[in-house]
Design a protein around this motif. Sequence first.
Motif, PDB file in Angstrom:
ATOM      1  N   TYR A 195      27.735 -30.846  49.040  1.00  0.00           N
ATOM      2  CA  TYR A 195      27.866 -32.296  48.857  1.00  0.00           C
ATOM      3  C   TYR A 195      26.501 -32.938  48.626  1.00  0.00           C
ATOM      4  N   VAL A 196      25.509 -32.481  49.385  1.00  0.00           N
ATOM      5  CA  VAL A 196      24.151 -33.005  49.264  1.00  0.00           C
ATOM      6  C   VAL A 196      23.470 -32.436  48.022  1.00  0.00           C
ATOM      7  N   ARG A 197      23.625 -31.139  47.792  1.00  0.00           N
ATOM      8  CA  ARG A 197      22.970 -30.505  46.639  1.00  0.00           C
ATOM      9  C   ARG A 197      23.444 -31.129  45.326  1.00  0.00           C
ATOM     10  N   LYS A 198      24.723 -31.461  45.255  1.00  0.00           N
ATOM     11  CA  LYS A 198      25.250 -32.077  44.037  1.00  0.00           C
ATOM     12  C   LYS A 198      24.570 -33.416  43.783  1.00  0.00           C
ATOM     13  N   SER A 199      24.351 -34.186  44.836  1.00  0.00           N
ATOM     14  CA  SER A 199      23.669 -35.470  44.690  1.00  0.00           C
ATOM     15  C   SER A 199      22.233 -35.274  44.219  1.00  0.00           C
ATOM     16  N   VAL A 200      21.527 -34.319  44.797  1.00  0.00           N
ATOM     17  CA  VAL A 200      20.134 -34.058  44.412  1.00  0.00           C
ATOM     18  C   VAL A 200      20.064 -33.652  42.944  1.00  0.00           C
ATOM     19  N   ALA A 201      20.983 -32.780  42.525  1.00  0.00           N
ATOM     20  CA  ALA A 201      21.007 -32.347  41.124  1.00  0.00           C
ATOM     21  C   ALA A 201      21.283 -33.520  40.192  1.00  0.00           C
TER      22      ALA A 201
END
Length: 368
Positions: A195-201
């Motif tokens: 969930y967090v990694r998708k936002s960072v990407a």
Amino acid sequence: MTKTAPDAAPLLKEIFNRARLEHFANETTAIHPGFDGERFLTLASDGLDNLSIMQRLRQIAVSFHATLPGPYEKNIEIIWALAPRINHGFASITLPEYVALYGHDDFDLSMRALAYFTRFGSSEFAIRHFLQKDQARTLEVMETWSRDDNEHVRRLASEGCRPRLPWSFQLKPLIADPSPVAKILENLRSDPAHYVRKSVANHLNDITKDHPDWVLQKIAGWDQTNAHSAWIIRQALRTLIKKGDARALHVLGAGHKAEVKVNNFSVTPSELKLGGAVKIAAQLISTATSPQKLVVDYAVHYVKKAGGTSNKVFKWKEITLDAGVDLELSISRAIRDFTTRVHYPGRHAVELIVNGEVLAEGAFEILA
């Protein structure tokens, strides 16, 4: 008069329908018996049918302000208790919207409230109002959020300061200079939560549209043997990859010219009506003497209303292809209108793109 098909999906704005407003009123009354639920319903439902989803969200927040007892500190106490009782995640976004509208004179309390409310829905839209008013102070708080134990709070640290967040206004100072968010993104570069990694990407992908060099420089030092970091990098570079950017392809190990032969590239059927689908297929045969990384995309040149075309690149396959090995590819694409794309009659060219280079072409025609 246009009629909605009986099996059509409900409009997204119906998240905030009359039943939801009654839910808000009932739950708030249960927390604070003095709450005027009838007045809240009258205000919140005024002209509801003609309001968009974001307009409804804001009108509910304004209606809370008109019917809660005040002052701000007391109202936050009530809606703090309301947050876990709301029966829909997106619907709870109206609570941080209340903070965005009325909480600027109590910055510290508002920051605590947004970090709490984001656990139930998201405070990504609300925090932007504070960034707009005092970017440095707000980013200082968001950096601490990027180190929080809760993944929803960590995601808010990235998502809330995306320069081009959908459904919200752009953060012009961060479009001009993304360096103030560097520490936040660095803290989250290998986050354990998808969930967090998708936002960072997505955040990094936003930045590539204005500062590709900045993004490429930042991720150059990231450990691609870390699966979490590698995933973020691939997703962050997707717009550059679709443009055939050699530097981005190099980061993914596909900066070289593809050593392949293309057999039987086909687009079928050659003619179709709106509502059908086209199948795109190809066979790639490696002519290399060692394994090679391939990034395979395809582009469709959509006919525009005025008669010209506009190309759209789609991801297809990333693979390490061994020497002499054949790769069979096939994908089906629906040809129907979306809210983001309307199709027009005419010849639509299709290109096969491997490591940024067009290797084969075909076409289909949409009939009037």
